[in-house]
Design a protein around this motif. Structure first.
Motif, PDB file in Angstrom:
ATOM      1  N   LYS A 114       8.374   3.744  -0.198  1.00 30.68           N
ATOM      2  CA  LYS A 114       8.285   3.445  -1.517  1.00 30.68           C
ATOM      3  C   LYS A 114       9.290   2.541  -2.419  1.00 30.68           C
ATOM      4  O   LYS A 114       9.302   2.515  -3.643  1.00 30.68           O
ATOM      5  CB  LYS A 114       8.388   4.872  -2.391  1.00 30.68           C
ATOM      6  N   GLU A 170       7.631   0.753  -5.484  1.00 29.35           N
ATOM      7  CA  GLU A 170       6.903   1.574  -6.551  1.00 29.35           C
ATOM      8  C   GLU A 170       7.891   1.452  -7.828  1.00 29.35           C
ATOM      9  O   GLU A 170       9.044   1.800  -8.186  1.00 29.35           O
ATOM     10  CB  GLU A 170       6.987   3.078  -5.943  1.00 29.35           C
ATOM     11  N   ASP A 183       5.291   9.804 -15.343  1.00 29.81           N
ATOM     12  CA  ASP A 183       4.782  11.027 -14.491  1.00 29.81           C
ATOM     13  C   ASP A 183       5.966  11.501 -13.567  1.00 29.81           C
ATOM     14  O   ASP A 183       5.858  12.962 -13.396  1.00 29.81           O
ATOM     15  CB  ASP A 183       3.507  10.808 -13.704  1.00 29.81           C
ATOM     16  N   CYS A 227       2.340   5.008  -9.244  1.00 32.55           N
ATOM     17  CA  CYS A 227       2.467   6.166 -10.374  1.00 32.55           C
ATOM     18  C   CYS A 227       3.699   5.606 -11.266  1.00 32.55           C
ATOM     19  O   CYS A 227       4.481   4.851 -11.233  1.00 32.55           O
ATOM     20  CB  CYS A 227       3.180   7.214  -9.551  1.00 32.55           C
ATOM     21  N   ARG A 258      -0.028  12.857  -9.625  1.00 36.79           N
ATOM     22  CA  ARG A 258       0.480  11.538  -9.215  1.00 36.79           C
ATOM     23  C   ARG A 258       1.819  11.472  -8.491  1.00 36.79           C
ATOM     24  O   ARG A 258       2.215  10.745  -7.687  1.00 36.79           O
ATOM     25  CB  ARG A 258       0.615  10.458 -10.240  1.00 36.79           C
ATOM     26  N   ALA A 259       2.721  12.780  -8.419  1.00 39.78           N
ATOM     27  CA  ALA A 259       4.026  12.599  -7.986  1.00 39.78           C
ATOM     28  C   ALA A 259       4.424  14.195  -7.496  1.00 39.78           C
ATOM     29  O   ALA A 259       3.918  15.182  -7.808  1.00 39.78           O
ATOM     30  CB  ALA A 259       4.851  12.238  -8.935  1.00 39.78           C
ATOM     31  N   CYS A 263       5.353  10.009  -4.272  1.00 42.97           N
ATOM     32  CA  CYS A 263       4.543   9.650  -5.313  1.00 42.97           C
ATOM     33  C   CYS A 263       3.472   8.613  -4.870  1.00 42.97           C
ATOM     34  O   CYS A 263       3.491   8.151  -3.707  1.00 42.97           O
ATOM     35  CB  CYS A 263       5.130   8.868  -6.667  1.00 42.97           C
ATOM     36  N   ARG A 264       2.255   8.850  -5.494  1.00 37.16           N
ATOM     37  CA  ARG A 264       1.228   7.730  -5.315  1.00 37.16           C
ATOM     38  C   ARG A 264       1.432   6.588  -5.576  1.00 37.16           C
ATOM     39  O   ARG A 264       2.263   6.113  -6.475  1.00 37.16           O
ATOM     40  CB  ARG A 264      -0.052   8.244  -6.011  1.00 37.16           C
TER      41      ARG A 264
END
Length: 129
Positions: free
Chosen positions: A48, A51, A22, A18, A120-121, A14-15
């Motif tokens: 990540k 996140e 999403d 995110c 986004r993912a 993912c960005r």
């Protein structure tokens, strides 16, 4: 899980920032593509770890989230089906979603849904014993 059952792992990329929604939408799409109703584990890269959306998605599903180191993800690179130059430039990895799914599913894992993406993912599903 009973002996002999297949473990299904969703690998997620993912960005930054995110939202969980999403990730969950993409995961539902991957599960529908595979014709499955449940998974056993969410997996991603340890980069990540901060996140919130990823942790929130795992919590919403009541699933553990396992984060893998770069060396662990690189160890399964030969089995990934999609490589991304952009992901490689940003993370040093050729894949996050597929590699995390394969690493999480363990020895002999196979992809059942190659990487799919939204804005986004990314998500991939793998199974292993």
């Amino acid at each position: 899980m009973e002996r002999g059952e297949t473990m299904i792992v969703a690998g997620i990329g993912c960005r930054k920032d995110c939202p969980a929604e999403d990730i969950l939408a993409l995961l539902r799409e991957a599960m529908a593509d595979a014709g499955i109703e449940s998974i056993d584990l969410l997996a991603s890269a340890d980069l990540k770890a901060n996140e919130a959306g990823l942790a929130q998605a795992a919590a919403a599903l009541g699933l553990p989230l396992r984060l893998f180191s770069q060396p662990a993800l690189e160890a399964v690179t030969a089995s990934i089906s999609m490589r991304s130059a952009c992901v490689k430039r940003l993370t040093g990895l050729e894949s996050v979603a597929e590699a995390a799914a394969l690493a999480g599913a363990g020895f002999g894992a196979r992809l059942i849904v190659p990487r799919i993406a939204n804005a986004r993912a990314t998500c991939a599903l793998a199974h292993g014993a």
